[in-house]
Design an enzyme around this catalytic site. Structure first.
Site, PDB file in Angstrom:
ATOM      1  N   THR A  68       0.812  -1.220   0.000  1.00  0.00           N
ATOM      2  CA  THR A  68       0.000   0.000   0.000  1.00  0.00           C
ATOM      3  C   THR A  68       0.845   1.269   0.000  1.00  0.00           C
ATOM      4  O   THR A  68       0.318   2.353   0.241  1.00  0.00           O
ATOM      5  CB  THR A  68      -0.927   0.001   1.232  1.00  0.00           C
ATOM      6  OG1 THR A  68      -0.132  -0.144   2.412  1.00  0.00           O
ATOM      7  CG2 THR A  68      -1.927  -1.137   1.166  1.00  0.00           C
ATOM      8  N   LYS A  70       2.587   2.851  -2.603  1.00  0.00           N
ATOM      9  CA  LYS A  70       2.869   2.868  -4.031  1.00  0.00           C
ATOM     10  C   LYS A  70       2.249   4.084  -4.701  1.00  0.00           C
ATOM     11  O   LYS A  70       1.161   4.518  -4.315  1.00  0.00           O
ATOM     12  CB  LYS A  70       2.297   1.598  -4.693  1.00  0.00           C
ATOM     13  CG  LYS A  70       2.783   0.275  -4.087  1.00  0.00           C
ATOM     14  CD  LYS A  70       1.926  -0.891  -4.562  1.00  0.00           C
ATOM     15  CE  LYS A  70       2.342  -2.206  -3.926  1.00  0.00           C
ATOM     16  NZ  LYS A  70       3.470  -2.834  -4.596  1.00  0.00           N
ATOM     17  N   CYS A 104       4.972  -3.223 -10.598  1.00  0.00           N
ATOM     18  CA  CYS A 104       4.001  -3.844  -9.699  1.00  0.00           C
ATOM     19  C   CYS A 104       2.957  -4.530 -10.563  1.00  0.00           C
ATOM     20  O   CYS A 104       2.192  -3.859 -11.263  1.00  0.00           O
ATOM     21  CB  CYS A 104       3.335  -2.818  -8.786  1.00  0.00           C
ATOM     22  SG  CYS A 104       2.011  -3.534  -7.766  1.00  0.00           S
ATOM     23  N   SER A 308       8.404  -8.947   0.178  1.00  0.00           N
ATOM     24  CA  SER A 308       8.470  -7.694  -0.552  1.00  0.00           C
ATOM     25  C   SER A 308       8.889  -6.590   0.396  1.00  0.00           C
ATOM     26  O   SER A 308       8.310  -6.444   1.478  1.00  0.00           O
ATOM     27  CB  SER A 308       7.103  -7.365  -1.169  1.00  0.00           C
ATOM     28  OG  SER A 308       7.138  -6.118  -1.842  1.00  0.00           O
ATOM     29  N   MET A 317       2.717 -10.927  -4.835  1.00  0.00           N
ATOM     30  CA  MET A 317       2.938  -9.836  -5.774  1.00  0.00           C
ATOM     31  C   MET A 317       2.664 -10.342  -7.194  1.00  0.00           C
ATOM     32  O   MET A 317       3.037 -11.463  -7.542  1.00  0.00           O
ATOM     33  CB  MET A 317       4.382  -9.348  -5.680  1.00  0.00           C
ATOM     34  CG  MET A 317       4.806  -8.906  -4.279  1.00  0.00           C
ATOM     35  SD  MET A 317       5.266 -10.284  -3.202  1.00  0.00           S
ATOM     36  CE  MET A 317       6.947 -10.572  -3.758  1.00  0.00           C
TER      37      MET A 317
END
Length: 395
Positions: A68, A70, A104, A308, A317
């Site tokens: 979260t 990003k 991502c 990650s 991911m």
């Protein structure tokens, strides 16, 4: 005493797959942030609320997890036969750092949907009802992603009955195709940077581990769960509450980064936190997910857990899923062997939140393995839109 007023910037807060991010159109950013550099990095850190020594992101849009923290920039594409350019920044939580080294996969789903929402796709290419094929240029890694976005009455369809483990509510299914996802940039010219399907990886403080190091979707180092003392069925708490375990995984990641040629010294790893990923695999077995749901061994091909930004991910991911699918398709990798070996075009793996199926087309070309495409389904939904506000002297 003088006070600097806040500035407001058009933005959209959007869930893509099992991640969330703040999405911007390039032309909406302040002029000095429309080009790469310190101003853009400072803006995104302030939007998210980093660096935060409390690791809480109380004063920003982040939620203090790698999933979260990003930001995304989209613009009309500079590439022929593409609709949009998509640039992704992974913001560190407790450090003043934005990592631009990878993609991502989860927010790639959001990029396809947002491109239509934001008016960046030629209206002539958007059907009244059906599916819009959004051609995305992933600018971080120089790759093409095709997002098949459902459309109803000329608008992105966001609601539906597609269920994605790790996401609480169902939504509309978006199919993603990652074309030629192997790394052919400056840092490597091969799907397997070392030239081997399995390497003996020397890790300081741990010893020699078997490892599959692959550059597909995102550079990833795979190791066997059993070899590092795990079953492959661990949930986040088992790893993330153990500082010694996290330090060991970072040591493996750094050793893999050096072996893959992603960094020249161990010290460089601190400025490249987003890549490579570290994941551990195990043969399929019964386990319970983070929500308490039981997953039977017969429902999956193998177990995978991935880290990650230094923490075990709550699900998987998207880019790492591409690496999993690609490695599973190639006989002899650790991922393929954990899945039972042999040739396969798709694999379903168990992760902490449930299961995920990903397909990949791999083939030998002049004796070397290459992958032409990886495919998986995700979903995306706008959570909020309007403006983000940041102090005018923050960037």
């Amino acid at each position: 005493m003088a006070h600097t007023p806040q500035v407001k910037i058009p933005a959209t807060y959007l869930r893509g797959g099992t991640s969330k991010g703040v999405f911007f159109r390039l032309q909406d950013l302040p002029e000095r942030c429309q080009v790469p550099g310190p101003a853009r990095d400072k803006l995104f850190m302030r939007v998210i609320g980093s660096p935060d020594p409390y690791s809480a992101h109380i004063d920003g849009m982040g939620s203090a997890t790698s999933s979260t923290s990003k930001c995304v920039i989209l613009s009309k594409s500079s590439q022929p036969d593409h609709d949009v350019d998509y640039l992704y920044g992974q913001i560190a939580i407790d450090k003043a750092f934005v990592d631009w080294s990878g993609n991502c996969g989860n927010l790639s789903t959001g990029a396809g949907a947002f491109a239509i929402h934001a008016g960046l796709v030629d209206p002539a290419r958007i059907p009244d009802n059906g599916t819009c094929m959004v051609r995305i240029w992933q600018a971080n890694i120089g790759k093409t992603i095709i997002a098949h976005v459902p459309v109803t009455n000329g608008q992105v369809q966001e609601t539906g009955d597609f269920e994605l483990d790790g996401v609480t509510f169902p939504a509309a299914e978006i199919v993603l195709e990652f074309l030629d996802p192997s790394d052919d940039g400056e840092e490597g010219s091969a799907l397997f940077p070392t030239g081997n399907l399995i390497d003996e990886l020397e890790v300081p403080g741990i010893g020699v581990l078997k490892a599959t190091m692959i550059a597909a979707g995102i550079p990833t180092v795979f190791v066997n769960a059993e070899e590092i003392g795990y079953t492959g069925a661990e949930l986040r708490e088992a790893i993330n509450t153990d500082p010694e375990a996290l330090a060991r995984f970072e040591a493996i990641r750094v050793a893999g980064a050096l072996r893959m040629g992603l960094i020249k010294s161990a010290e460089e790893a601190a400025t490249r936190q987003h890549t490579p990923k570290i994941a551990f695999v195990a043969p399929a077995k019964d386990y319970h997910t983070a929500s308490g749901k039981e997953v039977k061994a017969g429902e999956i091909d193998l177990l995978v857990r991935a880290l990650s930004m230094g923490k075990l991910h709550h699900a998987m991911m998207g880019t790492c899923a591409v690496a999993i699918g690609t490695a599973a398709a190639i006989p002899g990798t650790l991922v393929n062997l954990a899945a039972g070996g042999g040739e396969r075009e798709a694999v379903r793996f168990g992760h902490p939140s449930g299961t995920l199926r990903v397909g990949a087309e791999a083939r030998r070309v002049n004796g070397d393995w290459s992958v032409t495409k990886a495919v998986m389904s995700r979903s995306a939904r706008i959570l909020m839109e309007g403006w983000v506000r940041v102090p005018g002297d923050a960037f």
